[in-house]
Design a protein around this motif. Structure first.
Motif, PDB file in Angstrom:
ATOM      1  N   TYR A   1       0.857  -1.192   0.000  1.00  0.00           N
ATOM      2  CA  TYR A   1       0.000   0.000   0.000  1.00  0.00           C
ATOM      3  C   TYR A   1       0.890   1.238   0.000  1.00  0.00           C
ATOM      4  O   TYR A   1       1.985   1.228   0.568  1.00  0.00           O
ATOM      5  N   PRO A   2       0.430   2.311  -0.670  1.00  0.00           N
ATOM      6  CA  PRO A   2       1.285   3.505  -0.811  1.00  0.00           C
ATOM      7  C   PRO A   2       1.291   4.405   0.434  1.00  0.00           C
ATOM      8  O   PRO A   2       0.329   4.407   1.201  1.00  0.00           O
ATOM      9  N   THR A   3       2.384   5.140   0.625  1.00  0.00           N
ATOM     10  CA  THR A   3       2.460   6.128   1.709  1.00  0.00           C
ATOM     11  C   THR A   3       2.253   7.510   1.090  1.00  0.00           C
ATOM     12  O   THR A   3       3.192   8.099   0.562  1.00  0.00           O
ATOM     13  N   LEU A   4       1.035   8.007   1.176  1.00  0.00           N
ATOM     14  CA  LEU A   4       0.670   9.220   0.448  1.00  0.00           C
ATOM     15  C   LEU A   4       1.061  10.504   1.171  1.00  0.00           C
ATOM     16  O   LEU A   4       1.309  11.518   0.528  1.00  0.00           O
TER      17      LEU A   4
ATOM     18  N   LEU B   1      -0.153   1.514  13.706  1.00  0.00           N
ATOM     19  CA  LEU B   1      -0.993   0.351  13.383  1.00  0.00           C
ATOM     20  C   LEU B   1      -0.195  -0.843  12.862  1.00  0.00           C
ATOM     21  O   LEU B   1      -0.354  -1.965  13.340  1.00  0.00           O
ATOM     22  N   VAL B   2       0.663  -0.609  11.871  1.00  0.00           N
ATOM     23  CA  VAL B   2       1.374  -1.730  11.245  1.00  0.00           C
ATOM     24  C   VAL B   2       2.393  -2.331  12.219  1.00  0.00           C
ATOM     25  O   VAL B   2       2.437  -3.548  12.421  1.00  0.00           O
TER      26      VAL B   2
ATOM     27  N   ARG C   1      -7.169   4.879   5.992  1.00  0.00           N
ATOM     28  CA  ARG C   1      -6.625   4.042   4.907  1.00  0.00           C
ATOM     29  C   ARG C   1      -5.847   2.835   5.422  1.00  0.00           C
ATOM     30  O   ARG C   1      -5.789   1.812   4.753  1.00  0.00           O
ATOM     31  N   TRP C   2      -5.223   2.933   6.600  1.00  0.00           N
ATOM     32  CA  TRP C   2      -4.352   1.830   7.063  1.00  0.00           C
ATOM     33  C   TRP C   2      -5.058   0.836   7.977  1.00  0.00           C
ATOM     34  O   TRP C   2      -4.522  -0.249   8.237  1.00  0.00           O
TER      35      TRP C   2
END
Ligand code: ACO
Length: 311
Positions: free
Chosen positions: A112-115, A126-127, A188-189
């Motif tokens: 997933y992108p880091t915008l 979170l991750v 998003r995350w």
């Protein structure tokens, strides 16, 4: 041939002690460990990419120094884990080759992108938070070298989780625009982080056997629940919302009810078709090619040093 059910291996497992590299072990146990440890190592290395995207644009010198140190830690985790896998009779070259040719996986989350800068905070909170929940029980894994590698990794992950939380905490107390950035990153995350724990128990191919061997100590769903229960209170302290209208305390179960992540999306990402899969692997392959001269120089230096020692 696999050892019989009452042999040393099974006695060690039953007594909750550690299997060490020279001990006899069932071939399937060895293969499962190579698969999981390699996948874990690859995740650490590929996981450097989404965050390193923000090293050059961190909002202050201090933030940049912290993020640099964190991304470097991930490289270190990859190294401990490749070394743990090597004790099972596979070479690092072989594992790296399997990653680069798509024959071994890495965690879905890093596709997933880091915008925005707030994504660095959300990844930490979170991750890395999900990683800790998943990895603390692995410190008690039945395979000694993996369990020992996890102890140090978990300590460092705790620091990573706090730095992410602190980024979000600061943004949440900043301007309205900064607060919005933080909320948007969590929105998003959140579900991809829930999906990190893997498919539901009913669809998990390896859980039952891995739990019998005491590689895994808890099932995917148990750990996902523990993660949700942990995040609710922390989100309150942040003053930010978790994007799940179904989230509520269930006194009968003693845990929060919550919406499951989209597992079709998880399988799509795992199969190579997520938002950034191609970019991540292409970047890793390019870095591997560009690092060829370093590997050759290091090998030549090691050979020369050995010659000198022998002379
Ligand atoms: N991303 C990619 N693949 C996944 C994921 C995920 N989030 N979850 C499950 N899978 C894969 C499994 O590897 C397995 O595929 P395989 O048979 O081709 O290897 C398949 O989906 C079915 O899943 P399970 O049977 O549940 O697999 P397993 O018992 O290995 O459990 C888990 C998956 C929980 C991820 C386990 O392997 C584990 O604990 N690994 C160690 C932790 C880890 O790798 N963390 C990496 C991210 S954290 C970080 O690096 C910061």
């Amino acid at each position: 041939a696999d050892p019989p059910a009452d042999d040393y291996f099974h006695q060690v497992i039953a007594a909750d002690q550690k299997i060490e590299p020279r001990d006899a072990m069932p071939e399937a146990y060895r293969r499962t460990l190579v698969r999981q440890i390699a996948q874990h190592a690859h995740s650490e290395i590929i996981g450097m990419q989404p965050e390193s995207n923000w090293i050059s644009r961190a909002p202050s010198l201090k933030r940049k120094a912290i993020l640099l140190a964190k991304v470097q830690d991930e490289a270190g985790h990859g190294l401990y884990l490749y070394a743990a896998a090597e004790t099972l009779g596979v070479s690092r070259e072989e594992l790296v080759d399997k990653l680069l040719t798509g024959r071994q996986k890495y965690s879905s989350i890093f596709n997933y992108p880091t915008l925005t800068w707030a994504d660095v905070g959300a990844i930490g909170w979170l991750v890395d938070g999900a990683a800790i929940v998943n990895q603390v029980p692995l410190c008690r894994c039945s395979y000694g070298p993996y369990a020992r590698a996890m102890i140090r990794i978990c300590k460092e992950e705790s620091f990573h989780q706090r730095q992410g939380f602190e980024i979000l905490y600061t943004l949440a107390r900043g301007t309205a625009a900064q607060r919005e950035l933080a909320q948007d990153a969590i929105d998003r995350w959140w579900y991809p982080s829930l999906a990190m724990f893997g498919p539901p128990d009913s669809d998990s191919t390896h859980s039952e056997q891995s739990m019998a061997w005491k590689i895994k100590r808890f099932s995917n769903d148990e750990l996902r629940q523990r993660f949700v229960d942990m995040c609710v209170g922390q989100a309150e302290v942040l003053g930010l919302a978790l994007p799940d209208p179904q989230l509520r305390w269930n006194p009968d179960r003693g845990g929060y009810d919550f919406t499951q992540p989209d597992f079709d999306e998880l399988f799509q990402v795992i199969s190579g078709d997520g938002p950034c899969n191609r970019q991540r692997l292409a970047h890793r392959r390019a870095a591997h090619d560009e690092g060829e001269w370093v590997r050759r120089a290091a090998a030549a230096y090691a050979a020369k040093s050995a010659e000198r020692r022998a002379a």
